[in-house]
Design a protein around this motif. Structure first.
Motif, mmCIF file in Angstrom:
data_model
loop_
_atom_site.group_PDB
_atom_site.id
_atom_site.type_symbol
_atom_site.label_atom_id
_atom_site.label_comp_id
_atom_site.label_asym_id
_atom_site.label_seq_id
_atom_site.Cartn_x
_atom_site.Cartn_y
_atom_site.Cartn_z
ATOM 1 N N TYR A 156 0.835 -1.201 0.000
ATOM 2 C CA TYR A 156 0.000 0.000 0.000
ATOM 3 C C TYR A 156 0.867 1.247 0.000
ATOM 4 O O TYR A 156 2.067 1.205 0.300
ATOM 5 C CB TYR A 156 -0.977 0.010 1.169
ATOM 6 N N LEU A 157 0.234 2.362 -0.366
ATOM 7 C CA LEU A 157 0.856 3.675 -0.387
ATOM 8 C C LEU A 157 0.041 4.636 0.460
ATOM 9 O O LEU A 157 -1.177 4.485 0.563
ATOM 10 C CB LEU A 157 0.906 4.233 -1.817
ATOM 11 N N TYR A 158 0.702 5.606 1.056
ATOM 12 C CA TYR A 158 -0.063 6.725 1.612
ATOM 13 C C TYR A 158 0.750 7.999 1.515
ATOM 14 O O TYR A 158 1.980 7.970 1.439
ATOM 15 C CB TYR A 158 -0.531 6.455 3.041
ATOM 16 N N ALA A 159 0.042 9.117 1.453
ATOM 17 C CA ALA A 159 0.690 10.419 1.308
ATOM 18 C C ALA A 159 -0.002 11.434 2.194
ATOM 19 O O ALA A 159 -1.220 11.390 2.374
ATOM 20 C CB ALA A 159 0.644 10.869 -0.154
ATOM 21 N N ARG A 160 0.788 12.354 2.717
ATOM 22 C CA ARG A 160 0.264 13.474 3.503
ATOM 23 C C ARG A 160 0.818 14.774 2.937
ATOM 24 O O ARG A 160 2.030 14.913 2.761
ATOM 25 C CB ARG A 160 0.663 13.337 4.973
ATOM 26 N N ARG A 161 -0.073 15.680 2.639
ATOM 27 C CA ARG A 161 0.310 16.988 2.100
ATOM 28 C C ARG A 161 -0.483 18.024 2.891
ATOM 29 O O ARG A 161 -1.619 18.376 2.564
ATOM 30 C CB ARG A 161 0.016 17.063 0.602
#
Length: 353
Positions: A156-161
């Protein structure tokens, strides 16, 4: 699409920059540093800003793009205006036979994005979309390591911006911030998600979500999660990839260590394997592995300069460009699906292809 090579040209590529707002000066500086390029004009509607640009950069300015489109000496147009005008300006430039680099998002709808791709194909001109993180050296190294056999299967991938501002009135946090992470997820997965779910809240302006939580579900079962907000106490810009054998963190806020590789993972063992003394979970036994942390060296460089170099190099060589119109249209398709899910109480929405 077949593009004519211009590799033998000795004269500079003549470009017009349309729009010189918040991001414009960065583009101007990068173009002025490229000896293959002549920035022929800057189109800007604000008279005071035009005067300031001429004084600072010594480049001619004008209020109207149309005369430059009619000028056969102009090779290309860079569109860096508010998002709502991207599609119409890029269409006009392509129609007049100019190569185009348009900032993200390339259009407000997937239909508009598809129309732009068709215009570029008919004109046999380059259509590039400014997804600048694709040209970040740390992200490029992350992507290379994800594709290596020792990473194992991507789980899985996750991103925080996140940040406190800047707040935009023309688009919501998804189109402004999450678009970066959508582009990186698509570059990593090399395919569109099948469905998208999203939730959000409008706390500063009615009808414009300030915070977005989006989930992208890919055909192979990989899930990508994005948290985007311009109403957060911390400035965070990271993308995390979790695999069976490795885990990688791309932290765009870290100048010293933008990429960290954790040699963590797991082995899934058959339940009847009596040789391993590990915890059991249902049918399988799972042995977690925690290895060393590696901080790989990352080449320095400016992503925007690399993006503009790709555009100019492709124009001269007559070759396809990275982050082309088709890729940009895929990003818009995902953003449009996020919009629909937001409007329909987080319902799973199929992504247009």
């Amino acid at each position: 699409m077949t593009l004519a090579s211009d590799a033998s040209r000795s004269d500079p590529v003549r470009l017009v920059l349309c729009g010189a707002g918040h991001w414009g000066p960065n583009i101007i500086r990068a173009l002025l540093d490229d000896r293959r390029v002549r920035l022929a004009a800057i189109v800007e509607t604000d008279p005071a800003r035009r005067q300031a640009l001429e004084s600072r950069y010594g480049v001619c300015t004008s209020a109207d793009l149309e005369p430059h489109l009619r000028d056969p000496a102009i090779d290309a147009v860079i569109v860096s205006t508010p998002a709502a005008s991207h599609a119409s300006l890029a269409t006009a430039a392509l129609t007049h036979g100019k190569h185009v680099l348009v900032e993200k998002p390339m259009a407000a709808t997937h239909r508009e994005a598809e129309d732009l791709c068709r215009h570029a194909a008919r004109a046999q001109r380059i259509l590039m979309v400014g997804h600048v993180f694709l040209f970040n050296n740390a992200f490029r190294e992350m992507k290379r390591r994800l594709e290596a056999t020792d990473f194992g299967r991507l789980l899985y991938l996750y991103a925080r911006r996140l940040n406190l501002g800047p707040v935009r009135a023309d688009v919501h946090a998804g189109w402004d911030l999450a678009s970066h992470d959508v582009s990186m997820f698509l570059a990593i997965k090399k395919t569109l998600p099948v469905t998208v779910t999203a939730s959000g809240q409008c706390m500063i302006r009615n009808g414009i979500p300030d915070v977005i939580f989006a989930n992208l579900f890919f055909p192979d079962g990989t899930c990508g999660h994005i948290h985007a907000s311009w109403l957060d106490p911390q400035k965070i810009r990271d993308v995390v990839a979790v695999g069976e054998r490795r885990m990688i963190v791309f932290d765009d806020m870290s100048l010293q260590a933008p990429l960290r590789v954790y040699n963590h993972g797991f082995d899934r063992l058959a339940a009847d394997d009596a040789t391993a003394i590990v915890d059991t979970f249902g049918e399988f036994r799972v042995q977690l592995k925690q290895g060393e942390l590696v901080v790989p060296p990352t080449a320095t460089g400016q992503p925007l300069a690399a993006e503009l170099d790709e555009f100019v190099s492709a124009l001269i060589a007559g070759r396809p460009v990275e982050s082309d119109g088709r890729f940009g249209a895929d990003v818009v398709a995902v953003l449009e699906a996020i919009d629909r899910s937001l409007a329909e109480d987080s319902r799973a929405v199929a992504v247009a292809s």
